[in-house]
Design a protein around this motif. Structure first.
Motif, PDB file in Angstrom:
ATOM      1  N   LEU A  33       7.645   2.896  -9.036  1.00  0.00           N
ATOM      2  CA  LEU A  33       6.282   3.115  -9.506  1.00  0.00           C
ATOM      3  C   LEU A  33       6.080   4.618  -9.594  1.00  0.00           C
ATOM      4  N   VAL A  34       5.800   5.131 -10.800  1.00  0.00           N
ATOM      5  CA  VAL A  34       5.709   6.571 -11.014  1.00  0.00           C
ATOM      6  C   VAL A  34       4.309   6.901 -11.521  1.00  0.00           C
ATOM      7  N   VAL A  35       3.939   8.201 -11.363  1.00  0.00           N
ATOM      8  CA  VAL A  35       2.643   8.694 -11.812  1.00  0.00           C
ATOM      9  C   VAL A  35       2.682   8.844 -13.329  1.00  0.00           C
ATOM     10  N   ASN A  36       1.680   8.285 -13.984  1.00  0.00           N
ATOM     11  CA  ASN A  36       1.644   8.295 -15.444  1.00  0.00           C
ATOM     12  C   ASN A  36       0.661   9.320 -16.001  1.00  0.00           C
ATOM     13  N   ASP A  37      -0.284   9.757 -15.181  1.00  0.00           N
ATOM     14  CA  ASP A  37      -1.308  10.679 -15.662  1.00  0.00           C
ATOM     15  C   ASP A  37      -1.826  11.492 -14.482  1.00  0.00           C
ATOM     16  N   ARG A  38      -2.511  12.604 -14.794  1.00  0.00           N
ATOM     17  CA  ARG A  38      -3.064  13.466 -13.738  1.00  0.00           C
ATOM     18  C   ARG A  38      -4.115  12.697 -12.946  1.00  0.00           C
ATOM     19  N   ILE A  39      -4.040  12.834 -11.584  1.00  0.00           N
ATOM     20  CA  ILE A  39      -4.957  12.142 -10.687  1.00  0.00           C
ATOM     21  C   ILE A  39      -5.757  13.193  -9.948  1.00  0.00           C
ATOM     22  N   ASP A  40      -7.072  13.161 -10.169  1.00  0.00           N
ATOM     23  CA  ASP A  40      -7.980  14.086  -9.492  1.00  0.00           C
ATOM     24  C   ASP A  40      -8.861  13.251  -8.562  1.00  0.00           C
ATOM     25  N   ARG A  41      -8.636  13.371  -7.239  1.00  0.00           N
ATOM     26  CA  ARG A  41      -9.374  12.560  -6.273  1.00  0.00           C
ATOM     27  C   ARG A  41     -10.871  12.803  -6.358  1.00  0.00           C
ATOM     28  N   GLU A  42     -11.253  14.089  -6.597  1.00  0.00           N
ATOM     29  CA  GLU A  42     -12.671  14.387  -6.671  1.00  0.00           C
ATOM     30  C   GLU A  42     -13.331  13.697  -7.868  1.00  0.00           C
ATOM     31  N   GLU A  50      -2.080  -1.290  -3.481  1.00  0.00           N
ATOM     32  CA  GLU A  50      -3.089  -0.255  -3.382  1.00  0.00           C
ATOM     33  C   GLU A  50      -2.414   1.093  -3.234  1.00  0.00           C
ATOM     34  N   VAL A  51      -2.963   2.077  -3.923  1.00  0.00           N
ATOM     35  CA  VAL A  51      -2.426   3.437  -3.833  1.00  0.00           C
ATOM     36  C   VAL A  51      -3.549   4.313  -3.296  1.00  0.00           C
ATOM     37  N   GLU A  52      -3.343   4.857  -2.098  1.00  0.00           N
ATOM     38  CA  GLU A  52      -4.326   5.744  -1.484  1.00  0.00           C
ATOM     39  C   GLU A  52      -4.101   7.164  -1.976  1.00  0.00           C
ATOM     40  N   ILE A  53      -5.168   7.808  -2.445  1.00  0.00           N
ATOM     41  CA  ILE A  53      -5.094   9.180  -2.958  1.00  0.00           C
ATOM     42  C   ILE A  53      -5.602  10.101  -1.846  1.00  0.00           C
ATOM     43  N   ARG A  54      -4.732  10.969  -1.367  1.00  0.00           N
ATOM     44  CA  ARG A  54      -5.086  11.895  -0.287  1.00  0.00           C
ATOM     45  C   ARG A  54      -5.586  13.208  -0.879  1.00  0.00           C
ATOM     46  N   ASP A  55      -6.541  13.787  -0.200  1.00  0.00           N
ATOM     47  CA  ASP A  55      -7.143  15.035  -0.644  1.00  0.00           C
ATOM     48  C   ASP A  55      -6.244  16.209  -0.290  1.00  0.00           C
ATOM     49  N   SER A  71     -26.852  27.741  -0.956  1.00  0.00           N
ATOM     50  CA  SER A  71     -25.674  27.166  -0.317  1.00  0.00           C
ATOM     51  C   SER A  71     -24.546  27.052  -1.331  1.00  0.00           C
ATOM     52  N   ALA A  72     -23.302  27.104  -0.780  1.00  0.00           N
ATOM     53  CA  ALA A  72     -22.111  26.901  -1.607  1.00  0.00           C
ATOM     54  C   ALA A  72     -21.727  25.428  -1.595  1.00  0.00           C
ATOM     55  N   VAL A  73     -20.895  24.988  -2.560  1.00  0.00           N
ATOM     56  CA  VAL A  73     -20.454  23.603  -2.696  1.00  0.00           C
ATOM     57  C   VAL A  73     -18.941  23.577  -2.785  1.00  0.00           C
ATOM     58  N   ASP A  74     -18.289  22.637  -1.991  1.00  0.00           N
ATOM     59  CA  ASP A  74     -16.836  22.453  -2.047  1.00  0.00           C
ATOM     60  C   ASP A  74     -16.570  20.975  -2.250  1.00  0.00           C
ATOM     61  N   PRO A  75     -15.948  20.559  -3.385  1.00  0.00           N
ATOM     62  CA  PRO A  75     -15.718  19.129  -3.640  1.00  0.00           C
ATOM     63  C   PRO A  75     -14.737  18.485  -2.689  1.00  0.00           C
ATOM     64  N   ASP A  76     -13.906  19.277  -2.001  1.00  0.00           N
ATOM     65  CA  ASP A  76     -12.928  18.704  -1.079  1.00  0.00           C
ATOM     66  C   ASP A  76     -13.629  18.074   0.107  1.00  0.00           C
ATOM     67  N   ILE A  77     -12.833  17.276   0.888  1.00  0.00           N
ATOM     68  CA  ILE A  77     -13.392  16.575   2.056  1.00  0.00           C
ATOM     69  C   ILE A  77     -12.605  16.941   3.274  1.00  0.00           C
ATOM     70  N   ARG A  80       0.848  -1.190   0.000  1.00  0.00           N
ATOM     71  CA  ARG A  80       0.000   0.000   0.000  1.00  0.00           C
ATOM     72  C   ARG A  80       0.885   1.242   0.000  1.00  0.00           C
ATOM     73  N   TYR A  81       0.534   2.188  -0.916  1.00  0.00           N
ATOM     74  CA  TYR A  81       1.202   3.483  -0.984  1.00  0.00           C
ATOM     75  C   TYR A  81       0.164   4.569  -0.764  1.00  0.00           C
ATOM     76  N   SER A  82       0.627   5.698  -0.289  1.00  0.00           N
ATOM     77  CA  SER A  82      -0.256   6.849  -0.050  1.00  0.00           C
ATOM     78  C   SER A  82       0.381   8.078  -0.672  1.00  0.00           C
ATOM     79  N   ILE A  83      -0.368   8.730  -1.580  1.00  0.00           N
ATOM     80  CA  ILE A  83       0.151   9.919  -2.256  1.00  0.00           C
ATOM     81  C   ILE A  83      -0.943  10.973  -2.291  1.00  0.00           C
ATOM     82  N   PRO A  84      -0.572  12.263  -2.337  1.00  0.00           N
ATOM     83  CA  PRO A  84      -1.576  13.316  -2.502  1.00  0.00           C
ATOM     84  C   PRO A  84      -2.022  13.382  -3.965  1.00  0.00           C
ATOM     85  N   GLU A  85      -3.212  13.896  -4.202  1.00  0.00           N
ATOM     86  CA  GLU A  85      -3.705  14.065  -5.558  1.00  0.00           C
ATOM     87  C   GLU A  85      -2.947  15.174  -6.273  1.00  0.00           C
TER      88      GLU A  85
END
Length: 864
Positions: free
Chosen positions: A82-91, A118-123, A154-160, A30-35
């Motif tokens: 193991l490297v990032v191959n494409d843009r990762i958008d968690r939302e 498994e690669v965990e995508i952090r917000d 109301s406003a909307v924010d996709p982040d968590i 398991r790896y953990s990376i930011p989006e």
């Protein structure tokens, strides 16, 4: 009790599959990376975490596959990372889900291993709060109570998590404050609270700025501008100038015409003073269908087509309503009277349906009964009928707008089989109205047209020896009539062909006009005949037409050459000839003469020496059949020679015949000649008379030839003076102008056989030839003429010759010139064939008849 054998079998099978799975699938990593990491960013050292060397990445073909199908990661083969191959958008991947994990499969071959990582995508706080619309509008009445609340967007924010939406703020003002309210699902909704009574006259519009903040670091925010309109209190209703309006409207008014514009006013201001016009709530559908009202101006316009006969008047309830809250409204009534006009066209009615009319119907025949009506009254309802086009029909009035359609001229179904009679009805209104109606009238057929062939006569060319029952030709006729009157049957009119009914020769199919042969035709017996074909229709009475079919039989090469001399009937196939041993080269031994019953190329005859006792001694002329010596006879040559001569025609396939000539060579021929002369001294009276006739004929021909030469010489001198050239031009020669009047005489004294040839007609025409061959060994001097005929039976000719000749020393032949002139028309032989025939001197076609052209010793003369 002891376990059963089946239980141990299942236990062993389970452990086998467990160890197999254990050997191929290892524990998860398991790896953990930011989006939003940049492409090429390192996730982790995959080779190290899996316990692989760098060389094993290539050797064992390590590859990474995503279970989602999108390839977000790849392996750096050089470093094992193991490297990032494409843009990762968690939302985009996980939305508002608190956990976002991408499962990957690592496949290694040789041996095959499967690893799951498994690669965990952090917000991260990469999204600001946003409102659905940046500008919102609120309408609040000026009489609203203090403390009243109005929900805001109301406003909307996709982040968590901490990066999501946390709070709202409101710009400073005197009359409003901001509070939040938590609803289902933990969502917070902002509310606008009235803190002070509103006064529209002091401030009609309030503008506030609502800000939404998230909990990220740094903080992100979004804004929305709120515009508040203070509404005036509505305490006045609209008032019309009149309670009732009356309007008169013409029935012919077109849609869109303005009928009336009622006016109304409101004492309030703003929305409370703005008025909207509409029809009342109890207005019937007929009014909505016919009229329309402008909601702003109150202008009533015509929407549909008015009809006085349907509705004579309309009462419309008009409502004026303001935009206040609550709404206030006023009413008035508009009464519309419709003025009648002449708007109904006459209607044409068929009292009786038209019946078909025979094309020979007399004038005045009733076809149909017609009536007319008009919904209008008075002069607008008076209708007259008339025919607008020139047709052989007319209208006959009867009573009260009723008419009879009758014939008024001659009818011809073949010219026009269907009439569409256009009847026009016109009323007496002002302006008058009219209508038209087409009345179809069909014309029935009468048998007044005979069948007509495609051409009055037909030419059919048929090869002889065809199969009986084969089709010869098809004639076709057409009939302008219809039905049974146009049905045609074909028949052959009885006539005679060679004293036999033509029905014995041909048969015709009565349905389609196909003509079939009843027998196989022979060109030598029948060359042309005519058939009268009749085409008759099935009308009553029936009509018929005749056409002539000319059948021309074309020659086929079905006849072999027949030998005339030497006669095979008298001597069999062997001919005995004598010649002296003192004969030189070119000596004429004998002449073989043959004819062919065919025509054209099929009758061109050629001679060939097939076999010989001594082939070096004799030769046969290809075209004349003359047998001559090639060289002088020597002492060593046998005294008895036998020649086999083959005779062929030029047909396809080639037909041939043979004749055997036996030649006896003697040292001297004086004694036989003396015996013959002794016999000649005692001729009969008949023989002497024929000899006298022959001498007179030769003398006459000689005189005519001399006169001809003198005429040609005079013409040559005249032509040479005018054109400077001799009279050899074809255009100046009378021989070509009158080819059928030439007379040619050929005399041959070469060799032991003496003969004279008299030719009548031109070389290129159908000429007749009379030839006499006289041998010094003959005991008689008979001169026999055989009449030429294209249908001569050559067996009969040979029989006549055999009957007239005591031995083989005399022979006479008579035949038509073949190839160029023997029963051949210009259509049967082209110019190219003529040139070919001329080059051959046409000897092959006449069995040596034109030897005068080939031999210099012969004399020829022409009489103009």
């Amino acid at each position: 009790s002891a376990p059963k054998p089946q239980y141990w079998r299942w236990q062993s099978l389970w452990w086998y599959h467990f160890f197999l799975l254990w050997s191929t699938i290892h524990g998860q990593t398991r790896y953990s990376i930011p989006e939003e990491l940049k492409r090429g960013s390192v996730v982790g050292n995959l080779a190290k975490d899996l316990g692989l060397g760098l060389s094993e990445i290539f050797d064992r073909k390590l590859r990474v596959a995503s279970e989602t199908g999108e390839q977000y990661f790849s392996v750096d083969a050089g470093k094992g990372e193991l490297v990032v191959n494409d843009r990762i958008d968690r939302e985009a991947l996980c939305g508002q889900s608190p956990s976002c994990v991408l499962p990957l499969q690592v496949v290694i071959e040789d041996p095959l291993q499967l690893h799951r990582i498994e690669v965990e995508i952090r917000d991260i706080n990469d999204n600001s709060p946003t409102f659905l619309s940046n500008v919102s509008l609120l309408k609040i009445p000026e009489l609203v109570l203090v403390g009243s609340r109005f929900a805001l967007e109301s406003a909307v924010d996709p982040d968590i998590g901490s990066n999501s939406l946390k709070s709202y703020t409101l710009s400073k003002n005197e009359c409003f404050s901001l509070k939040t309210k938590e609803i289902e699902g933990g969502k917070t909704v902002p509310e606008l609270v009235i803190e002070k009574p509103l006064d529209r006259e002091k401030k009609a519009v309030h503008k506030l700025l609502l800000t939404a903040l998230d909990g990220g670091n740094p903080v992100r925010s979004g804004t929305s501008q709120i515009t508040i309109n203070v509404l005036d209190a509505n305490d006045n209703f609209p008032v019309f100038e009149k309670n009732n309006y009356k309007v008169a409207l013409d029935e012919k008014s077109k849609p869109g015409a303005v009928i009336i514009k009622p006016k109304a006013t409101d004492a309030d201001e703003g929305l409370n003073g703005e008025i909207e016009f509409s029809f009342g709530s109890r207005t019937p559908d007929s009014v909505f269908t016919m009229f329309d009202i402008n909601p702003l101006s109150g202008e009533i316009t015509l929407k549909g087509e008015l009809d006085y006969e349907t509705t004579k008047s309309y009462d419309i309830d008009v409502t004026a309503k303001d935009k206040g809250s609550p709404e206030m409204e006023g009413h008035c009534v508009v009464h519309i009277d419709i003025i009648d006009v002449n708007d109904n066209a006459p209607d044409i009615v068929l009292t009786s349906q038209p019946k078909p009319v025979r094309e020979d119907a007399p004038s005045g025949t009733v076809v149909a009964l017609i009536s007319a009506r008009d919904l209008d009254s008075g002069d607008n309802g008076k209708v007259t009928l008339q025919l607008t086009k020139s047709t052989p029909f007319t209208l006959k009035p009867s009573f009260s707008n009723n008419y009879a359609l009758v014939t008024n001229g001659a009818l011809d179904r073949e010219s026009i089989s269907q009439y569409n009679i256009e009847v026009t009805a016109t009323d007496a209104g002002s302006p008058p109205l009219s209508s038209k109606k087409n009345i179809p009238v069909s014309i029935t057929d009468v048998n007044d047209n005979p069948p007509v062939f495609t051409q009055p006569s037909y030419n059919v060319y048929l090869k002889e020896n065809g199969v009986a029952g084969s089709i010869l030709f098809s004639v076709s006729a057409s009939d302008l009539d219809f039905g049974e009157n146009a049905k045609i049957s074909y028949s052959i009119l009885d006539s005679k062909v060679q004293d036999v009914s033509v029905s014995s020769y041909v048969y015709i199919n009565s349905d389609n006009g196909s003509i079939y042969s009843m027998l196989s035709f022979d060109y030598e017996k029948l060359k042309v005949f005519q058939i009268q074909v009749q085409a008759k229709d099935q009308g009553s009475p029936s009509l018929s037409t005749n056409a002539t079919v000319h059948v021309f039989i074309l020659d086929q090469n079905d006849n072999a050459p027949a030998v005339i001399y030497p006669s095979s009937a008298a001597l069999g196939s062997l001919s005995h000839q004598r010649m002296p041993r003192s004969a030189k080269a070119g000596h004429l031994v004998t002449k073989v003469t043959a004819v062919d019953a065919d025509s054209g190329h099929n009758a061109w005859i050629s001679y060939k020496l097939a076999e010989a006792t001594d082939a070096s001694l004799f030769t046969v002329n290809l075209y004349t059949g003359e047998v001559r010596t090639k060289r002088a006879v020597s002492e060593q040559d046998d005294s008895s020679q036998r020649l086999l001569i083959e005779i062929k025609d030029d047909g396809e396939p080639v037909q041939s015949a043979t004749v055997t000539v036996s030649i006896l060579m003697e040292d001297a021929l004086h004694e036989p000649i003396l015996d013959i002369r002794h016999k000649v001294t005692e001729p009969s009276k008949k023989t002497g008379r024929i000899t006298l006739y022959l001498i007179l004929s030769l003398a006459s021909v000689s005189v005519l030839s001399l006169v001809t030469f003198l005429i040609l010489a005079v013409k040559c001198i005249r032509n040479s003076r005018s054109s400077g050239s001799c009279c050899m031009r074809r255009t100046d020669c009378d021989d070509y102008k009158n080819p059928n009047r030439n007379l040619q005489i050929q005399l041959n004294t070469d060799g032991p056989i003496k003969y004279v040839e008299v030719l009548g007609g031109d070389m290129l025409s159908q000429s007749q030839s009379f030839r006499s061959c006289m041998s010094p060994m003959s005991e008689y001097s008979d001169f026999t003429l055989i009449k030429p005929s294209s249908t001569t039976d050559f067996k009969e000719v040979i029989s006549v010759l055999d009957a007239s000749l005591p031995d083989s020393t005399w022979t006479f032949e008579s035949q038509q010139v073949r190839g160029l002139g023997n029963r051949m028309t210009e259509g049967e032989m082209g110019v190219k064939e003529r040139k070919k025939a001329k080059g051959k001197n046409m000897d092959g076609g006449v069995g040596g008849k034109n030897e005068a052209v080939a031999k210099k010793q012969e004399f020829s003369g022409s009489v103009a």
